[in-house]
Design a protein around this motif. Structure first.
Motif, PDB file in Angstrom:
ATOM      1  N   ARG A  97       0.828  -1.192   0.000  1.00 16.23           N
ATOM      2  CA  ARG A  97       0.000   0.000   0.000  1.00 16.23           C
ATOM      3  C   ARG A  97       0.870   1.252   0.000  1.00 16.23           C
ATOM      4  NH1 ARG A  97      -2.706  -2.364   5.232  1.00 16.23           N
ATOM      5  NH2 ARG A  97      -0.494  -2.818   5.385  1.00 16.23           N
ATOM      6  N   ILE A  98       0.609   2.137  -0.946  1.00 18.03           N
ATOM      7  CA  ILE A  98       1.419   3.350  -1.107  1.00 18.03           C
ATOM      8  C   ILE A  98       0.529   4.571  -0.951  1.00 18.03           C
ATOM      9  CG2 ILE A  98       2.904   4.668  -2.662  1.00 18.03           C
ATOM     10  CD1 ILE A  98       3.668   2.034  -4.007  1.00 18.03           C
ATOM     11  N   GLY A  99       0.944   5.493  -0.096  1.00 19.25           N
ATOM     12  CA  GLY A  99       0.222   6.737   0.101  1.00 19.25           C
ATOM     13  C   GLY A  99       1.012   7.911  -0.444  1.00 19.25           C
ATOM     14  N   LEU A 100       0.303   8.866  -1.017  1.00 17.58           N
ATOM     15  CA  LEU A 100       0.910  10.109  -1.508  1.00 17.58           C
ATOM     16  C   LEU A 100       0.296  11.252  -0.711  1.00 17.58           C
ATOM     17  CD1 LEU A 100       0.607   9.478  -5.370  1.00 17.58           C
ATOM     18  CD2 LEU A 100       2.546   8.945  -3.879  1.00 17.58           C
ATOM     19  N   VAL A 101       1.126  11.994   0.006  1.00 15.65           N
ATOM     20  CA  VAL A 101       0.648  13.033   0.913  1.00 15.65           C
ATOM     21  C   VAL A 101       1.258  14.373   0.514  1.00 15.65           C
ATOM     22  CG1 VAL A 101       0.524  13.780   3.316  1.00 15.65           C
ATOM     23  CG2 VAL A 101       0.484  11.335   2.774  1.00 15.65           C
ATOM     24  N   SER A 102       0.423  15.364   0.302  1.00 16.58           N
ATOM     25  CA  SER A 102       0.936  16.695  -0.044  1.00 16.58           C
ATOM     26  C   SER A 102       0.612  17.695   1.054  1.00 16.58           C
ATOM     27  CB  SER A 102       0.346  17.179  -1.371  1.00 16.58           C
ATOM     28  OG  SER A 102      -1.018  17.499  -1.242  1.00 16.58           O
ATOM     29  N   ALA A 103       1.564  18.610   1.288  1.00 16.54           N
ATOM     30  CA  ALA A 103       1.337  19.661   2.278  1.00 16.54           C
ATOM     31  C   ALA A 103       0.311  20.663   1.791  1.00 16.54           C
ATOM     32  CB  ALA A 103       2.652  20.363   2.591  1.00 16.54           C
ATOM     33  N   GLY A 104       0.318  20.941   0.485  1.00 15.20           N
ATOM     34  CA  GLY A 104      -0.625  21.908  -0.066  1.00 15.20           C
ATOM     35  C   GLY A 104      -0.942  21.589  -1.510  1.00 15.20           C
ATOM     36  N   THR A 105      -1.991  22.209  -2.043  1.00 13.66           N
ATOM     37  CA  THR A 105      -2.342  21.971  -3.437  1.00 13.66           C
ATOM     38  C   THR A 105      -1.264  22.483  -4.385  1.00 13.66           C
ATOM     39  OG1 THR A 105      -3.664  23.989  -3.346  1.00 13.66           O
ATOM     40  CG2 THR A 105      -4.831  21.922  -3.051  1.00 13.66           C
ATOM     41  N   SER A 106      -0.413  23.401  -3.931  1.00 20.60           N
ATOM     42  CA  SER A 106       0.690  23.877  -4.761  1.00 20.60           C
ATOM     43  C   SER A 106       1.751  22.806  -4.995  1.00 20.60           C
ATOM     44  CB  SER A 106       1.346  25.107  -4.117  1.00 20.60           C
ATOM     45  OG  SER A 106       0.445  26.183  -4.047  1.00 20.60           O
ATOM     46  N   ASP A 107       1.704  21.735  -4.214  1.00 19.38           N
ATOM     47  CA  ASP A 107       2.649  20.634  -4.370  1.00 19.38           C
ATOM     48  C   ASP A 107       2.122  19.555  -5.315  1.00 19.38           C
ATOM     49  OD1 ASP A 107       4.486  21.639  -2.312  1.00 19.38           O
ATOM     50  OD2 ASP A 107       2.899  21.115  -0.912  1.00 19.38           O
ATOM     51  N   TYR A 108       1.037  19.855  -6.024  1.00 19.74           N
ATOM     52  CA  TYR A 108       0.355  18.813  -6.780  1.00 19.74           C
ATOM     53  C   TYR A 108       1.183  18.264  -7.942  1.00 19.74           C
ATOM     54  CZ  TYR A 108      -3.041  16.277  -9.547  1.00 19.74           C
ATOM     55  OH  TYR A 108      -3.678  15.295 -10.255  1.00 19.74           O
ATOM     56  N   ALA A 109       1.943  19.121  -8.645  1.00 22.04           N
ATOM     57  CA  ALA A 109       2.637  18.668  -9.856  1.00 22.04           C
ATOM     58  C   ALA A 109       3.589  17.502  -9.597  1.00 22.04           C
ATOM     59  CB  ALA A 109       3.360  19.832 -10.522  1.00 22.04           C
ATOM     60  N   PRO A 110       4.513  17.601  -8.613  1.00 20.49           N
ATOM     61  CA  PRO A 110       5.371  16.441  -8.367  1.00 20.49           C
ATOM     62  C   PRO A 110       4.602  15.234  -7.838  1.00 20.49           C
ATOM     63  CG  PRO A 110       5.816  18.177  -6.767  1.00 20.49           C
ATOM     64  CD  PRO A 110       4.944  18.760  -7.815  1.00 20.49           C
ATOM     65  N   MET A 111       3.504  15.472  -7.102  1.00 26.42           N
ATOM     66  CA  MET A 111       2.707  14.346  -6.642  1.00 26.42           C
ATOM     67  C   MET A 111       2.029  13.660  -7.828  1.00 26.42           C
ATOM     68  SD  MET A 111      -0.076  14.017  -3.543  1.00 26.42           S
ATOM     69  CE  MET A 111      -1.509  14.771  -4.302  1.00 26.42           C
ATOM     70  N   ALA A 112       1.560  14.441  -8.791  1.00 26.01           N
ATOM     71  CA  ALA A 112       0.954  13.860  -9.987  1.00 26.01           C
ATOM     72  C   ALA A 112       1.985  13.078 -10.785  1.00 26.01           C
ATOM     73  CB  ALA A 112       0.334  14.962 -10.840  1.00 26.01           C
ATOM     74  N   GLU A 113       3.215  13.585 -10.854  1.00 27.31           N
ATOM     75  CA  GLU A 113       4.287  12.867 -11.539  1.00 27.31           C
ATOM     76  C   GLU A 113       4.541  11.521 -10.869  1.00 27.31           C
ATOM     77  OE1 GLU A 113       8.446  14.352 -13.257  1.00 27.31           O
ATOM     78  OE2 GLU A 113       8.537  14.078 -11.082  1.00 27.31           O
ATOM     79  N   ALA A 114       4.541  11.513  -9.545  1.00 30.55           N
ATOM     80  CA  ALA A 114       4.746  10.259  -8.806  1.00 30.55           C
ATOM     81  C   ALA A 114       3.600   9.289  -9.053  1.00 30.55           C
ATOM     82  CB  ALA A 114       4.884  10.545  -7.315  1.00 30.55           C
ATOM     83  N   LYS A 115       2.372   9.778  -9.033  1.00 28.71           N
ATOM     84  CA  LYS A 115       1.220   8.896  -9.213  1.00 28.71           C
ATOM     85  C   LYS A 115       1.233   8.258 -10.596  1.00 28.71           C
ATOM     86  CE  LYS A 115      -3.717   8.427  -8.462  1.00 28.71           C
ATOM     87  NZ  LYS A 115      -4.965   9.068  -7.998  1.00 28.71           N
ATOM     88  N   ARG A 116       1.570   9.045 -11.622  1.00 25.72           N
ATOM     89  CA  ARG A 116       1.631   8.511 -12.985  1.00 25.72           C
ATOM     90  C   ARG A 116       2.771   7.494 -13.121  1.00 25.72           C
ATOM     91  NH1 ARG A 116      -1.524   9.591 -17.689  1.00 25.72           N
ATOM     92  NH2 ARG A 116       0.255  10.436 -18.821  1.00 25.72           N
ATOM     93  N   THR A 117       3.887   7.767 -12.477  1.00 20.63           N
ATOM     94  CA  THR A 117       5.015   6.829 -12.523  1.00 20.63           C
ATOM     95  C   THR A 117       4.648   5.515 -11.852  1.00 20.63           C
ATOM     96  OG1 THR A 117       6.597   8.670 -12.515  1.00 20.63           O
ATOM     97  CG2 THR A 117       7.441   6.506 -11.902  1.00 20.63           C
ATOM     98  N   LEU A 118       3.993   5.605 -10.706  1.00 21.68           N
ATOM     99  CA  LEU A 118       3.549   4.401 -10.009  1.00 21.68           C
ATOM    100  C   LEU A 118       2.561   3.613 -10.864  1.00 21.68           C
ATOM    101  CD1 LEU A 118       3.079   5.862  -6.429  1.00 21.68           C
ATOM    102  CD2 LEU A 118       4.742   4.102  -7.078  1.00 21.68           C
ATOM    103  N   ALA A 119       1.625   4.305 -11.490  1.00 19.78           N
ATOM    104  CA  ALA A 119       0.646   3.626 -12.333  1.00 19.78           C
ATOM    105  C   ALA A 119       1.327   2.938 -13.501  1.00 19.78           C
ATOM    106  CB  ALA A 119      -0.402   4.618 -12.826  1.00 19.78           C
ATOM    107  N   TYR A 120       2.292   3.597 -14.102  1.00 16.41           N
ATOM    108  CA  TYR A 120       3.047   2.980 -15.195  1.00 16.41           C
ATOM    109  C   TYR A 120       3.752   1.714 -14.705  1.00 16.41           C
ATOM    110  CZ  TYR A 120       6.397   2.379 -18.989  1.00 16.41           C
ATOM    111  OH  TYR A 120       7.137   1.857 -20.027  1.00 16.41           O
ATOM    112  N   GLY A 121       4.220   1.752 -13.453  1.00 17.40           N
ATOM    113  CA  GLY A 121       4.883   0.598 -12.860  1.00 17.40           C
ATOM    114  C   GLY A 121       3.929  -0.437 -12.299  1.00 17.40           C
ATOM    115  N   GLY A 122       2.622  -0.217 -12.460  1.00 21.73           N
ATOM    116  CA  GLY A 122       1.639  -1.208 -12.044  1.00 21.73           C
ATOM    117  C   GLY A 122       1.138  -1.081 -10.622  1.00 21.73           C
ATOM    118  N   MET A 123       1.386   0.070  -9.979  1.00 26.77           N
ATOM    119  CA  MET A 123       1.002   0.237  -8.585  1.00 26.77           C
ATOM    120  C   MET A 123      -0.054   1.319  -8.419  1.00 26.77           C
ATOM    121  SD  MET A 123       2.583  -1.958  -6.703  1.00 26.77           S
ATOM    122  CE  MET A 123       1.804  -1.239  -5.268  1.00 26.77           C
ATOM    123  N   ASP A 124      -1.052   1.014  -7.612  1.00 26.73           N
ATOM    124  CA  ASP A 124      -2.050   2.007  -7.233  1.00 26.73           C
ATOM    125  C   ASP A 124      -1.499   2.852  -6.086  1.00 26.73           C
ATOM    126  OD1 ASP A 124      -4.410   3.378  -7.232  1.00 26.73           O
ATOM    127  OD2 ASP A 124      -5.611   1.777  -6.356  1.00 26.73           O
TER     128      ASP A 124
END
Length: 233
Positions: A97-124
């Motif tokens: 189980r992997i969680g992505l936690v952001s301090a603020g909505t301004s941190d969304y871009a790198p979090m979105a990059e991580a989520k897409r990378t994880l999805a490409y690697g087969g992980m939710d």
């Protein structure tokens, strides 16, 4: 070196590492920043011709818009994360189980990059957004959920206190991603990077500024090792 690792490549400046996935369990991604559109198009064209999947990172909307229409149609582009994916994303595994936690909505871009990378690697991944320490109640309201995570990737700019606080609350692996969000001396993310590096919370791992891709691939490596351990390999 196998023929598959050698190519051929469609652009003289490109030597794609086709065998990386077999060696380390994570395929080579294409960092598009500072690459020309013809270089990017050649890499996509090679992968499509060979039936390979492909992850492209830091692909700007301008670069994507300058590509030929037939190239744009080959990939799934996400402007928020500046990533593009060639090929299918299969069913996503929910363990570890992997969680992505952001301090603020301004941190969304790198979090979105991580989520897409994880999805490409087969992980939710489970997102918990806008829970910075300036309003600590927001994080504490999600504490029970975060304690269920095996890996928690935390994105924070400014003073980047959030990774330390999270690491003091949860038993899982914590990966801190300093972001370039902030005023004055905090602008650019160096203060956030130094803050996480100097964390008093034990065992916090740190990647470079805005490096959602690096954090996600660290989580994928952990996931691969956990699977191998479970299989007794």
């Amino acid at each position: 070196m196998s023929i598959n690792e050698r190519g051929p490549d469609g652009h003289p400046d490109v030597t794609f590492d086709r065998g990386r996935g077999g060696r380390i369990g994570i395929e080579e991604a294409v960092l598009c920043e500072h690459k020309s559109v013809p270089q990017i198009a050649a890499i996509i064209g090679d992968a499509a011709a060979e039936g390979r999947r492909l992850l492209l990172t830091r692909l700007t909307a301008e670069q994507f818009g300058d590509m030929a229409e037939n190239m744009r149609q080959l990939v799934d582009y996400c402007a928020a994360s500046r990533t593009a994916i060639l090929g299918e994303i299969g069913p996503l595994a929910s363990t570890p189980r992997i969680g992505l936690v952001s301090a603020g909505t301004s941190d969304y871009a790198p979090m979105a990059e991580a989520k897409r990378t994880l999805a490409y690697g087969g992980m939710d991944a489970t997102e918990v957004s806008d829970v910075g320490v300036a309003g600590l109640w927001r994080l504490l309201a999600r504490e029970e959920l975060l304690r269920e995570m095996d890996v928690v990737i935390v994105f924070a700019g400014m003073d980047a206190a959030l990774p330390s606080v999270v690491a003091g609350l949860v038993p899982g692996v914590v990966i801190g991603v300093p972001t370039s969000v902030g005023y004055g001396v905090a602008r650019g993310g160096r203060v956030a990077l130094d803050s996480i590096l100097a964390s008093c919370a034990p065992g916090v791992t740190v990647v470079n500024i805005d490096n959602g891709y690096g954090a996600a691939t660290s989580a994928l490596r952990l996931a691969n090792m956990m699977r191998r351990a479970a299989a007794g390999e």
